[in-house]
Design an enzyme around this catalytic site. Structure first.
Site, mmCIF file in Angstrom:
data_model
loop_
_atom_site.group_PDB
_atom_site.id
_atom_site.type_symbol
_atom_site.label_atom_id
_atom_site.label_comp_id
_atom_site.label_asym_id
_atom_site.label_seq_id
_atom_site.Cartn_x
_atom_site.Cartn_y
_atom_site.Cartn_z
ATOM 1 C CD1 TRP A 167 40.071 39.823 29.542
ATOM 2 C CD2 TRP A 167 38.844 42.137 28.444
ATOM 3 N NE1 TRP A 167 40.248 40.203 28.023
ATOM 4 C CE2 TRP A 167 40.082 40.514 27.352
ATOM 5 C CE3 TRP A 167 39.048 42.930 27.969
ATOM 6 C CZ2 TRP A 167 40.307 41.008 26.017
ATOM 7 C CZ3 TRP A 167 39.248 43.210 26.285
ATOM 8 C CH2 TRP A 167 40.174 42.012 25.537
ATOM 9 C CE LYS A 168 40.044 39.034 38.166
ATOM 10 N NZ LYS A 168 40.445 39.639 39.639
ATOM 11 C CD GLU A 221 38.466 41.003 41.641
ATOM 12 O OE1 GLU A 221 38.988 40.001 41.866
ATOM 13 O OE2 GLU A 221 37.676 41.429 41.105
ATOM 14 C CD GLU A 244 38.572 32.735 40.114
ATOM 15 O OE1 GLU A 244 38.978 33.203 39.437
ATOM 16 O OE2 GLU A 244 37.215 33.786 40.327
ATOM 17 N N GLY A 247 44.995 36.886 42.048
ATOM 18 C CA GLY A 247 46.169 38.027 41.705
ATOM 19 C C GLY A 247 46.955 38.526 42.779
ATOM 20 C CB SER A 271 47.428 32.945 40.350
ATOM 21 O OG SER A 271 47.778 34.653 41.128
ATOM 22 N N GLY A 311 42.445 35.545 35.107
ATOM 23 C CA GLY A 311 42.193 37.017 35.320
ATOM 24 C C GLY A 311 43.755 37.575 34.598
ATOM 25 N N GLY A 312 44.464 37.952 35.129
ATOM 26 C CA GLY A 312 45.191 38.982 34.449
ATOM 27 C C GLY A 312 46.568 38.307 33.652
#
Length: 250
Positions: A11-12, A93, A162, A168, A207, A228-229
């Site tokens: 979820w970051k 990140e 990744e 993203g 993605s 992720g998103g």
């Protein structure tokens, strides 16, 4: 040798108590007996999840220190008490924005494994490195740094490939590109320990969504995804969980 597919959500720095409830409802109705599901929310939300659930919880980072004067850090003991059983380590990140070195990442993996947490080790290359045909060199360096610190760590981890250029951005590696890289990772791991290399789960991240996941999961060396998103959209994340290849891969 069987590998149960794993779908992990990162979820970051997103999420809420409302999302915790929504995704729990969405996943509760799914038959997940042939698939492991992992949710990694911000640390403040880990203990908001009910104990009655059909998925595991993880954190997005951990300190390599056991305890002490480390303001803002979270130890393995704190994460375990909150309910985490996995932890993401080495995400691009963290490597880029927080300047985490290969040595620090290896130390974090050691702390996690020693405490009984399962690390999800993230590795990947930049677009420039890919264009320079250095993908394999970069991934080998990232894996070798962990192996050199403690040989058994990789065997007790999940590894998530990744490609940084796909995180993203809406751009995903093609299934063939992803499989080629995953096959290289597994072959490289065999240099350390053949049996462990066969058992270790390799996830793809970058993605991943409901439209492209099935083709990715159809690849021999892709055992799931770090999402992720799309993991912030409960209905879509549920579709990804259901799309993963059922049963074992050899």
């Amino acid at each position: 040798m069987q590998r149960t597919p794993l779908i992990a959500a990162n979820w970051k720095m997103n999420g809420s108590a409302a999302l915790v409830e929504e995704i729990t409802r969405e996943l509760t109705g799914l038959e997940l007996s042939d698939t492991e599901v992992l949710i990694c929310p911000p640390a403040t939300l880990i203990n908001r999840f009910s104990a009655e659930r059909n998925f595991a919880l993880g954190a997005q980072n951990v300190s390599h220190e056991k305890a002490g004067a480390f303001t803002g850090e979270l130890s393995t003991d704190l994460l375990l008490e909150a309910g985490a059983r996995f932890v993401i380590i080495g995400h691009s990140e963290r490597r880029t924005l927080n300047f985490e070195s290969d040595a620090l990442i290896a130390a974090k993996l050691a702390a996690a494994v020693n405490a009984g947490l399962t690390p999800v080790l993230c590795i990947g290359e930049t677009l420039e490195q890919r264009q320079q045909e250095k993908t394999q060199q970069v991934l080998a360096r990232q894996l070798d740094a962990v192996y050199a610190s403690q040989p058994e760590l990789l065997a007790k981890s999940v590894i998530a490939y990744e490609p940084i250029w796909a995180i993203g951005t809406g751009e995903s590696a093609t299934p063939q590109q992803a499989q080629t890289t995953h096959a290289f990772i597994r072959q490289h791991l065999k240099q350390y320990d053949t049996q462990s290399a066969i058992r270790v789960k390799l996830l793809y991240g970058g993605s991943v969504n409901a439209d492209n996941c099935a083709a990715l999961f159809d690849q021999a060396d892709i055992d799931g995804a770090l999402v992720g998103g799309a993991s912030l959209k409960p209905a879509e994340f549920a579709q990804i969980c259901l799309a993963v290849t059922k049963g074992a891969k050899e």
